[in-house]
Design a protein around this motif. Structure first.
Motif, short mmCIF file in Angstrom:
data_model
loop_
_atom_site.label_atom_id
_atom_site.label_comp_id
_atom_site.label_asym_id
_atom_site.label_seq_id
_atom_site.Cartn_x
_atom_site.Cartn_y
_atom_site.Cartn_z
N ASP A 1 -2.20 14.90 -1.03
CA ASP A 1 -2.78 13.71 -1.67
C ASP A 1 -2.01 12.44 -1.34
OD1 ASP A 1 -0.69 14.92 -3.12
OD2 ASP A 1 -1.18 13.71 -4.89
N ILE A 2 -0.90 12.56 -0.64
CA ILE A 2 -0.14 11.36 -0.26
C ILE A 2 -0.40 11.09 1.22
CG2 ILE A 2 2.18 10.38 0.01
CD1 ILE A 2 2.97 11.83 -2.49
N PRO A 3 -0.93 9.89 1.55
CA PRO A 3 -1.29 9.61 2.94
C PRO A 3 -0.07 9.76 3.88
CG PRO A 3 -2.00 7.83 1.50
CD PRO A 3 -1.17 8.75 0.66
N PRO B 1 8.34 -3.96 -3.51
CA PRO B 1 7.84 -4.76 -2.39
C PRO B 1 8.66 -6.05 -2.19
CG PRO B 1 6.00 -3.92 -3.66
CD PRO B 1 7.26 -3.57 -4.42
N GLU B 2 9.08 -6.68 -3.30
CA GLU B 2 9.84 -7.94 -3.18
C GLU B 2 11.16 -7.70 -2.45
OE1 GLU B 2 8.57 -6.72 -6.10
OE2 GLU B 2 6.79 -7.99 -5.89
N ARG B 3 11.87 -6.65 -2.86
CA ARG B 3 13.16 -6.35 -2.23
C ARG B 3 12.98 -5.92 -0.78
NH1 ARG B 3 17.46 -7.38 -5.27
NH2 ARG B 3 17.47 -6.71 -7.44
N PHE B 4 11.90 -5.20 -0.52
CA PHE B 4 11.67 -4.76 0.87
C PHE B 4 11.43 -5.97 1.77
CE2 PHE B 4 8.83 -3.75 4.38
CZ PHE B 4 9.53 -2.72 5.00
N ALA C 1 0.85 -1.21 0.00
CA ALA C 1 0.00 0.00 0.00
C ALA C 1 0.88 1.25 0.00
CB ALA C 1 -0.91 -0.02 1.23
N ARG C 2 1.91 1.23 0.83
CA ARG C 2 2.83 2.38 0.90
C ARG C 2 3.52 2.59 -0.44
NH1 ARG C 2 7.28 3.77 5.52
NH2 ARG C 2 5.37 4.13 6.63
#
Lengths: 222, 339
Positions: free
Chosen positions: A135-137, A49-52, A12-13
């Motif tokens: 606009d960025i949470p 996401p995979e690397r994180f 999501a981030r």
């Protein structure tokens, strides 16, 4: 937080914040340093996401390296400036501290002088407020980003090494390790020689320009 | 959120003195009149502390900062002992000029969020009059605190993660805009080992670009004000200011202010404090000026000077030029006093 929850949170981030921020960060850094001479490229990326996930569950001496990965991993946003020569890299490092607020500055070199490998200047910097917007949470905006400054040869070696040899599951043979170290040594040597040449030739060029320039006339560049 | 820990320390000036003494400190009650007063300070800090600051990295470039370490230790275990370390650090930074102060550490935690307010009130002087049955006792007192908020200082830190949070916070320093930088540095630089979150060059660049871009987009009357503001910025070089204070100091019209703020990439940054860097300003908002031996002066943003003023060489030997321009007069004034 379970691994699945962490993965969902980071995905999501990544989509809601990191991707647009990486784009803005790249433009922001280009705005500041884009006009400086001897810069080959400026780029920024959001960590996939995979690397994180791979990094988040990394072990160190048998225990998880990160107890709170979402807050501890500081290169979720990464930027890189590639400069021509060693002195350009060092000059840029000084400028970085003029425009950004660092919490870490590291010169990465191999562990011992008789080894060759990855080299570069790394910073952990506050994410500049200039690239933030409503606009960025807020909960997805990382506090910091990582900035690497490398020479052309350090960058080239790092990219190839990352692609071929920097795999945690891969055990390189002794011969392969020597080849990797050999290319690193060549990159190190090339940087050194180009730095010497730049000092000699650019200084010479500068002298010629100063001598031949007249008011209202462009300098003569060889 | 209300404070759940309230500690206070009397902090003596001890900078450059050889034998500093610890302040014993006191844990204050979480109810009553004093609590009420301090709770107002705690509550107001969200709005009052409006200067973003950040802890600086160690001189070796590592992610550590002596003042932040003390803040984190206090948040982790808010005791008189961990609080005293902060009080002792303030004591070691305090000169005789700054004088005696009363330090308050106010901490609250709720739903995983922590809020810490560190505030210092200087000692004031007063007279105590006590009336007994037959006599009036009048006494001079040097230790009155919170009487006057003119020199009040505070720092606010909020967050949930000791890893990514508590690197930045907000401060208020009533003495910051006074002439002596030494006094201002006492709270932010010396005690908190911090700096403005916005660096001098970053803040100056942001302001200069907003001004430069506004000269292209603002309505005509405001445009002239903005060009004048660019010319006047030189006088503020080296001073700490925010974009808001810059616009207010120059008394720009609402129209001009709106045009400038509209060019700031993130409007939340207009209150950020930074030190104006003249060189950076000129790089990003250059003005071209030509002065003639007749006394005439022409001024315009440098990227549009040649479009605004047409230059014609009249005589190369005597270096004489004719400049021509055309437009509607939007403002005409006489500066200075008539003799």
């Amino acid at each position: 937080m379970t691994p699945d929850e962490l993965a969902d949170l980071y995905r999501a981030r990544h989509s809601k914040a990191l991707l647009p921020l990486a784009d803005r960060l790249e433009r922001h850094i280009q705005g500041i340093f884009g006009g400086k001479r001897h810069i080959d490229r400026i780029s920024a990326r959001a960590k996939s996401p995979e690397r994180f996930i791979e990094k988040a569950f990394k072990l160190e001496s048998g225990s998880p390296k990160y107890s709170d990965p979402i807050n501890q991993i500081q290169d979720q946003l990464g930027a890189r400036i590639v400069a021509f020569y060693l002195s350009d890299r060092d000059a840029l490092a000084t400028l970085v501290k003029d425009y950004f607020a660092p919490i870490e500055e590291k010169q990465i070199v191999p562990d011992t002088p008789d080894r060759f490998g990855y080299e570069g200047k790394h910073f952990v910097l506050f994410l500049p407020g200039d690239i933030l917007s409503k606009d960025i949470p807020e909960q997805h905006i990382p506090t910091f980003f990582e900035l690497q400054i490398q020479t052309l040869f350090q960058h080239a070696w790092g990219e190839a090494n990352h692609d071929l040899a920097y795999k945690p599951f891969l055990d390189l043979s002794a011969d392969q390790q020597r080849k990797v170290a050999f290319t690193a040594a060549q990159a190190w040597g090339a940087d050194l020689i180009f730095e010497e040449l730049a000092n000699e030739l650019l200084l010479h060029r500068c002298r010629l320009t100063t001598r031949w320039s007249r008011p209202g006339q462009p300098g003569v560049w060889l | 959120m209300q404070p759940t820990t309230l500690l206070s320390y009397l902090v003596h000036p001890h900078k450059s003195l050889l034998i500093p003494s610890d302040s014993p400190g006191a844990s204050l009650p979480l109810s009553g009149t004093l609590f009420g007063m301090l709770n107002v300070v705690f509550d107001k800090s969200d709005n009052e502390c409006d200067i973003p600051v950040r802890f600086v990295m160690s001189p070796e470039g590592e992610q550590s900062n002596v003042a932040r370490d003390l803040v984190l230790a206090f948040i982790d275990g808010p005791t008189l002992k961990t609080g005293r370390s902060l009080a002792n650090r303030l004591r070691d930074c305090t000169t005789l000029k700054s004088g005696l102060g009363l330090l308050f550490l106010m901490l609250a935690s709720q739903d995983g969020k922590t809020k810490l307010v560190i505030s210092r009130f200087p000692a004031e002087e007063g007279i105590l009059a006590e009336e007994a049955k037959t006599i009036l006792k009048v006494e001079f007192i040097e230790r009155i605190f919170m009487k006057n908020a003119a020199s009040y200082k505070a720092a606010l830190y909020q967050g949930s993660s000791p890893d990514s949070d508590f690197w930045a916070g907000f401060v208020i320093d009533r003495q910051l805009n006074r002439s002596s930088d030494q006094i201002a540095n006492y709270w932010i630089s010396d005690f908190l080992a911090s700096d403005f979150k916005t660096t001098s060059k970053a803040g100056t660049r942001r302001l200069a670009i907003a001004l430069r871009e506004a000269t292209q987009t603002a309505p005509l009357p405001a445009k002239q004000e903005i060009v004048a503001a660019i010319a006047l910025a030189k006088g503020m070089s080296g001073k700490s200011l925010s974009m808001v204070s810059f616009l207010q100091q120059l008394s720009l019209s609402d129209e001009a202010q709106a045009a400038i703020i509209a060019r700031v990439p993130n409007p939340d940054l207009i209150g950020d404090t930074f030190i104006l860097d003249q060189e950076e300003f000129l790089q990003n908002a250059p003005l071209a000026m030509v002065e003639l031996d007749t006394g005439g002066i022409m001024l315009a943003p440098s990227d549009r000077f040649s479009d605004t003023f047409e230059r014609e060489l009249l005589d190369s030997k005597s270096d004489r030029y004719r400049f021509t321009t055309e437009g509607r007069v939007v403002d005409e004034r006489l500066r200075g006093r008539r003799p």
